[in-house]
Design an enzyme around this catalytic site. Structure first.
Site: not given
Length: 103
Positions: A31, A28
């Site tokens: 993230c 991600c």
């Protein structure tokens, strides 16, 4: 260092005081942007807030239990109860403002 937690110890690690759990995954992109912000806050606020992180790919049960559909998701708990949830990337200032309400 932000503590990595698992499905097995999530409740124990987030049951006392104010905790922020960063739900993330290695693939991600947002993230990976959020993680350094959480690390920085942990260095500045670890006397008031406990910071943890959970890889949702390795620990899907907790994310499913809380209906987490998008990552990064930052979950704030106070004494074991969810009091706030931030979905998507958030700046240090945005997170500080949320945590200040509970810490």
């Amino acid at each position: 260092m932000v503590e990595a937690i698992t499905d097995d110890n999530f409740n124990d690690k987030t049951s006392d005081g104010v905790t922020l759990t960063d739900f993330w995954a290695t693939w991600c992109g947002p993230c990976r942007m959020q993680s350094p912000v959480v690390e920085q806050l942990e260095g500045e606020m670890n006397d008031k807030v406990k910071f943890t992180k959970m890889d949702v790919d390795a620990n899907p049960k907790t994310a499913q239990n809380f209906g987490i559909m998008s990552i990064p998701t930052l979950m704030v708990k106070k004494d074991g109860a969810v009091v706030d949830t931030l979905v998507g990337y958030h700046s240090k200032e945005q997170i500080e403002k949320v945590l200040a309400q509970y810490a």
